[in-house]
Design an enzyme around this catalytic site. Structure first.
Site, mmCIF file in Angstrom:
data_model
loop_
_atom_site.group_PDB
_atom_site.id
_atom_site.type_symbol
_atom_site.label_atom_id
_atom_site.label_comp_id
_atom_site.label_asym_id
_atom_site.label_seq_id
_atom_site.Cartn_x
_atom_site.Cartn_y
_atom_site.Cartn_z
ATOM 1 N N HIS A 1 -12.011 6.760 4.828
ATOM 2 C CA HIS A 1 -11.239 8.024 5.485
ATOM 3 C C HIS A 1 -12.466 9.126 5.344
ATOM 4 O O HIS A 1 -13.029 9.310 4.486
ATOM 5 C CB HIS A 1 -9.845 8.377 4.678
ATOM 6 C CG HIS A 1 -8.735 7.514 4.942
ATOM 7 N ND1 HIS A 1 -8.186 7.205 3.957
ATOM 8 C CD2 HIS A 1 -8.211 7.153 6.173
ATOM 9 C CE1 HIS A 1 -7.093 6.088 4.275
ATOM 10 N NE2 HIS A 1 -7.194 6.217 5.595
ATOM 11 N N ASP B 1 0.787 -1.214 0.039
ATOM 12 C CA ASP B 1 -0.045 -0.004 -0.017
ATOM 13 C C ASP B 1 0.708 1.321 -0.141
ATOM 14 O O ASP B 1 0.333 2.481 0.085
ATOM 15 C CB ASP B 1 -0.807 -0.010 1.135
ATOM 16 C CG ASP B 1 -1.902 -1.101 1.138
ATOM 17 O OD1 ASP B 1 -2.801 -0.959 0.735
ATOM 18 O OD2 ASP B 1 -1.608 -2.255 2.012
ATOM 19 N N CYS C 1 -4.298 10.605 -2.105
ATOM 20 C CA CYS C 1 -3.648 9.671 -1.271
ATOM 21 C C CYS C 1 -2.044 9.427 -1.941
ATOM 22 O O CYS C 1 -1.222 9.017 -1.207
ATOM 23 C CB CYS C 1 -4.297 8.223 -1.612
ATOM 24 S SG CYS C 1 -5.791 8.105 -1.065
ATOM 25 N N VAL D 1 -8.531 -0.087 -4.889
ATOM 26 C CA VAL D 1 -7.951 -0.460 -3.662
ATOM 27 C C VAL D 1 -7.907 0.813 -2.885
ATOM 28 O O VAL D 1 -7.180 1.131 -1.882
ATOM 29 C CB VAL D 1 -6.701 -0.836 -3.671
ATOM 30 C CG1 VAL D 1 -6.638 -2.257 -4.336
ATOM 31 C CG2 VAL D 1 -5.624 -0.047 -4.456
ATOM 32 N N GLU E 1 0.098 9.551 1.344
ATOM 33 C CA GLU E 1 -0.771 10.710 2.075
ATOM 34 C C GLU E 1 -0.749 10.378 3.452
ATOM 35 O O GLU E 1 -0.784 11.189 4.324
ATOM 36 C CB GLU E 1 -1.895 11.265 1.478
ATOM 37 C CG GLU E 1 -2.640 12.043 2.414
ATOM 38 C CD GLU E 1 -4.098 12.336 1.825
ATOM 39 O OE1 GLU E 1 -4.724 13.489 1.604
ATOM 40 O OE2 GLU E 1 -4.674 11.250 1.358
ATOM 41 N N ASP E 2 -1.012 9.064 3.775
ATOM 42 C CA ASP E 2 -1.294 8.508 5.160
ATOM 43 C C ASP E 2 -0.168 8.543 6.093
ATOM 44 O O ASP E 2 -0.535 8.509 7.262
ATOM 45 C CB ASP E 2 -2.033 7.050 4.959
ATOM 46 C CG ASP E 2 -3.489 6.942 4.304
ATOM 47 O OD1 ASP E 2 -4.044 7.913 4.418
ATOM 48 O OD2 ASP E 2 -3.531 6.174 3.628
ATOM 49 N N ARG F 1 -9.484 3.766 10.886
ATOM 50 C CA ARG F 1 -7.852 3.904 10.610
ATOM 51 C C ARG F 1 -7.347 4.949 11.891
ATOM 52 O O ARG F 1 -6.120 4.987 11.773
ATOM 53 C CB ARG F 1 -7.346 4.277 9.296
ATOM 54 C CG ARG F 1 -7.747 3.195 8.104
ATOM 55 C CD ARG F 1 -6.802 1.787 8.276
ATOM 56 N NE ARG F 1 -7.325 0.954 7.623
ATOM 57 C CZ ARG F 1 -6.951 0.723 6.408
ATOM 58 N NH1 ARG F 1 -6.244 1.748 5.864
ATOM 59 N NH2 ARG F 1 -7.388 -0.141 5.503
#
Length: 286
Positions: free
Chosen positions: A174, A74, A275, A269, A79-80, A146
């Site tokens: 999100h 992933d 992202c 996904v 960004e996460d 998350r």
């Protein structure tokens, strides 16, 4: 915490972007909230390549391109992994344990840019950057599968100059799965019940009244707003062949340079436009 009195002039300002290549493991092993068909990894790579080209060649950003790693499928969704504002970068603790190894390369890239890097080390905290909406005035943080309250508290401790409000996120991965900023005072929001409920919560939490742009497709509400010297307001949005009804709404933004970007393979996904990059405004005196 007190919010700054007016919109941050830095909203949308950007000099650098961190991106990360898609590994061979992406199609089979990347996390997904729902089954959306087989992923064509080669096509996903083409989408990311075109996206990267827009940032670098069309908009003139300096790109830091991190290598793929098949053990972290992933990792293209950078960004996460951090929340960056001005010269401070909060390295997150992703909500999915399988993604925590992604932090190392991103943290090093942020340190190499000589940013003030703050690490989220509390093992009770989780935070994904996809749950963090910065409006230029304040932060909204989605409380999702998350991201938890402790993660939001650490973000508030890191960026003390800005108010931080939390928004429950139930039906989506999100907060930014169905909203984003399209300008200093403009929130783009999807039309679903879940999206509209979240917007109402944000409106109730804020002392400021934002303009809103409602699009028919929740997925289309995830855009990238940039304020590029010499180009002005720029908006990267989903391509018309993917979400035509929403694109008609974006076309009403006459003051923006509109750039359509394909994202249908990455979306399988849960990938949205925001992202795939970590946007940074690096001041020259750093």
């Amino acid at each position: 915490m007190s919010a700054v009195p007016g919109p941050s002039s830095s909203l949308g300002r950007c000099t650098h972007a961190i991106v990360r290549s898609i590994p061979d493991s992406f199609g089979q092993q990347a996390l997904r909230t729902q089954e959306a068909g087989e992923v064509d990894t080669a096509r996903a790579r083409r989408e990311l390549e075109l996206y990267t080209r827009v940032l670098r060649d069309k908009l003139g950003l300096q790109l830091i391109e991190l290598e793929a790693d098949s053990t972290i499928p992933d990792a293209a969704f950078v960004e996460d992994i951090a929340v960056v504002l001005d010269d401070t970068a909060l390295v997150t603790r992703p909500g999915a344990p399988s993604r925590r190894k992604e932090v190392d390369a991103v943290k090093k890239a942020l340190q190499d840019l000589q940013l003030n890097v703050v690490e989220m080390t509390d093992e009770n905290a989780t935070l994904d950057g996809g749950d963090v909406l910065f409006t230029g005035r304040e932060f909204f943080v989605g409380l999702s599968k998350r991201t938890n309250q402790r993660g939001a508290e650490i973000l508030a401790d890191t960026f003390k100059d800005y108010a931080v409000s939390t928004v429950p996120v139930h039906d989506y991965l999100h907060l930014k799965s169905f909203c984003s900023m399209a300008g200093p005072n403009l929130i783009v929001i999807g039309s679903s019940e879940a999206a509209q409920k979240a917007l109402k919560t944000m409106q109730q939490m804020s002392d400021h009244r934002y303009d809103k742009l409602t699009v028919p497709d929740d997925a289309a509400a995830n855009c990238i707003y940039l304020n590029i010297p010499g180009k002005g307001n720029v908006l990267l949005h989903r391509a018309p062949e993917e979400l035509p009804d929403s694109v008609k709404v974006f076309e009403k933004l006459k003051e923006h340079m509109l750039i359509p970007v394909a994202n249908s393979e990455l979306a399988k996904v849960d990938g949205c436009l925001t992202c795939c990059s970590l946007l940074i405004n690096k001041s020259s005196d750093l």
